[in-house]
Design a protein around this motif. Structure first.
Motif, PDB file in Angstrom:
ATOM      1  N   ILE A 163     -28.083  -7.610  32.320  1.00 13.92           N
ATOM      2  CA  ILE A 163     -29.284  -6.866  32.776  1.00 13.92           C
ATOM      3  C   ILE A 163     -29.199  -5.223  32.100  1.00 13.92           C
ATOM      4  CG2 ILE A 163     -30.598  -5.759  34.463  1.00 13.92           C
ATOM      5  CD1 ILE A 163     -29.836  -8.386  36.241  1.00 13.92           C
ATOM      6  N   ILE A 164     -27.967  -4.771  32.398  1.00  8.50           N
ATOM      7  CA  ILE A 164     -27.730  -3.294  31.964  1.00  8.50           C
ATOM      8  C   ILE A 164     -27.865  -3.308  30.425  1.00  8.50           C
ATOM      9  CG2 ILE A 164     -25.992  -1.410  31.933  1.00  8.50           C
ATOM     10  CD1 ILE A 164     -24.956  -2.464  34.610  1.00  8.50           C
ATOM     11  N   GLY A 165     -27.414  -4.315  29.770  1.00  5.66           N
ATOM     12  CA  GLY A 165     -27.513  -4.435  28.444  1.00  5.66           C
ATOM     13  C   GLY A 165     -29.105  -4.220  27.737  1.00  5.66           C
ATOM     14  N   GLU A 166     -29.836  -4.875  28.773  1.00  5.98           N
ATOM     15  CA  GLU A 166     -31.452  -4.951  28.306  1.00  5.98           C
ATOM     16  C   GLU A 166     -31.780  -3.469  28.413  1.00  5.98           C
ATOM     17  OE1 GLU A 166     -33.767  -7.329  30.590  1.00  5.98           O
ATOM     18  OE2 GLU A 166     -32.306  -9.101  30.653  1.00  5.98           O
ATOM     19  N   ALA A 167     -31.239  -2.669  29.423  1.00  2.00           N
ATOM     20  CA  ALA A 167     -31.763  -0.961  29.441  1.00  2.00           C
ATOM     21  C   ALA A 167     -31.092  -0.270  28.189  1.00  2.00           C
ATOM     22  CB  ALA A 167     -30.964  -0.510  30.718  1.00  2.00           C
ATOM     23  N   ASN A 168     -29.945  -0.781  27.867  1.00  2.00           N
ATOM     24  CA  ASN A 168     -29.281  -0.145  26.612  1.00  2.00           C
ATOM     25  C   ASN A 168     -30.023  -0.366  25.310  1.00  2.00           C
ATOM     26  OD1 ASN A 168     -26.846   1.049  25.266  1.00  2.00           O
ATOM     27  ND2 ASN A 168     -26.676  -0.813  24.139  1.00  2.00           N
ATOM     28  N   VAL A 190     -33.080   1.621  25.502  1.00  2.00           N
ATOM     29  CA  VAL A 190     -32.588   3.183  25.023  1.00  2.00           C
ATOM     30  C   VAL A 190     -32.573   3.403  23.538  1.00  2.00           C
ATOM     31  CG1 VAL A 190     -30.726   4.748  24.719  1.00  2.00           C
ATOM     32  CG2 VAL A 190     -31.168   3.693  26.994  1.00  2.00           C
ATOM     33  N   LYS A 191     -32.336   2.291  22.815  1.00  3.12           N
ATOM     34  CA  LYS A 191     -32.067   2.301  21.255  1.00  3.12           C
ATOM     35  C   LYS A 191     -33.452   2.058  20.583  1.00  3.12           C
ATOM     36  CE  LYS A 191     -27.247   2.040  21.102  1.00  3.12           C
ATOM     37  NZ  LYS A 191     -26.020   1.194  20.582  1.00  3.12           N
ATOM     38  N   ALA A 192     -34.471   1.447  21.306  1.00  2.75           N
ATOM     39  CA  ALA A 192     -35.773   0.995  20.755  1.00  2.75           C
ATOM     40  C   ALA A 192     -36.487   2.168  20.377  1.00  2.75           C
ATOM     41  CB  ALA A 192     -36.587   0.218  21.705  1.00  2.75           C
TER      42      ALA A 192
END
Length: 276
Positions: A168-173, A176-178
């Protein structure tokens, strides 16, 4: 009595000593609350409040100076939390406490606030002092949220749920990069909801496991879990919408910093207790 346990240690000697003193003030308040032999507690209440205000001012100044010296990215957020605490303490305890019937209620309100705030603040904010990675370092990594072997506790249920939290935190990451996605508000809200729901489920499973093995550190773990959930629930979505990218970066730092620190410092002790 409220104990200053290892779960509350930041690893910074001065800050830990000052936190221990704050716990002593909490216990002093509780002792005064439970003193049935003392009928009029006006002067004692004033004394506790004055000592609390003076000591927290000193502690906050020391803590902020330390964070400034190491360029901690959480400094401004900490300052806001410290200011909110000062304002609340100024409001508590002074309402008609010269009247006997109001004194116990004032002390009870003060004690509840102190316990809730101090545990939450230490376990969700202070514990991360000096441990938050700079966002510049995050940006150099394709995926800083890899659930690697060092985070494994050896408890299949817990490890599986931790891995999901990392995802889930990876989805936030990824968000960020989108760079081509300019309005990320709906995606941010979605991630926050998913995170809140899943952490509640995970913490419940973890606490049931600790209860089943009569884990001695369960009280501190529950406090840490409650502090994390409260921090998520107190997020102001209006502020999020005003500066989405900056918020996402702060969220990434906090989520990964807190979760990795909690697993390495607290959750691994559960496995050690089971092995022992």
């Amino acid at each position: 009595m409220y104990q200053f346990t290892e779960d509350c240690l930041t690893g910074i000697e001065q800050i830990d000593k000052e936190h221990e003193k704050l716990f002593e003030l909490i216990n002093q308040t509780m002792k005064l609350l439970n003193n049935e032999l003392l009928e009029d507690k006006y002067h004692q209440i004033i004394g506790v409040l004055e000592e609390l205000r003076n000591y927290t001012d000193t502690h906050f100044a020391n803590e902020e100076a330390y964070m400034a010296a190491i360029n901690d990215p959480e400094l401004e957020r900490q300052k806001k939390q410290h200011m909110a605490f000062r304002e609340k303490i100024n409001m508590l305890g002074f309402t008609n406490i010269d009247e006997l019937e109001n004194q116990q209620e004032a002390l009870d309100d003060l004690l509840k606030y102190l316990v809730r705030w101090l545990y939450q603040h230490i376990l969700s904010s202070d514990i991360l002092i000096g441990k938050m990675p700079a966002m510049e370092e995050w940006k150099k990594q394709d995926n800083p949220c890899v659930f690697s072997e060092k985070y494994m506790t050896g408890i299949p249920l817990i490890d599986g749920e931790h891995e999901t939290l990392f995802e889930i935190i990876g989805e936030a990451n990824d968000l960020v990069k989108a760079e081509l996605l300019h309005d990320k508000y709906d995606e941010i809200v979605g991630i926050l909801e998913k995170l809140k729901n899943y952490t509640k489920e995970h913490f419940q499973d973890e606490e049931e496991l600790m209860e089943s093995i009569q884990y001695p550190g369960i009280k501190a773990q529950k406090m840490a879990h409650k502090a994390f959930v409260s921090k998520l629930e107190e997020i102001d979505l209006n502020q999020v919408d005003q500066n989405q990218q900056a918020y996402l970066e702060e969220l990434m730092e906090f989520l990964f910093g807190w979760l990795s620190n909690h697993i390495l410092k607290s959750d691994k002790l559960i496995a050690e207790s089971m092995e022992g």
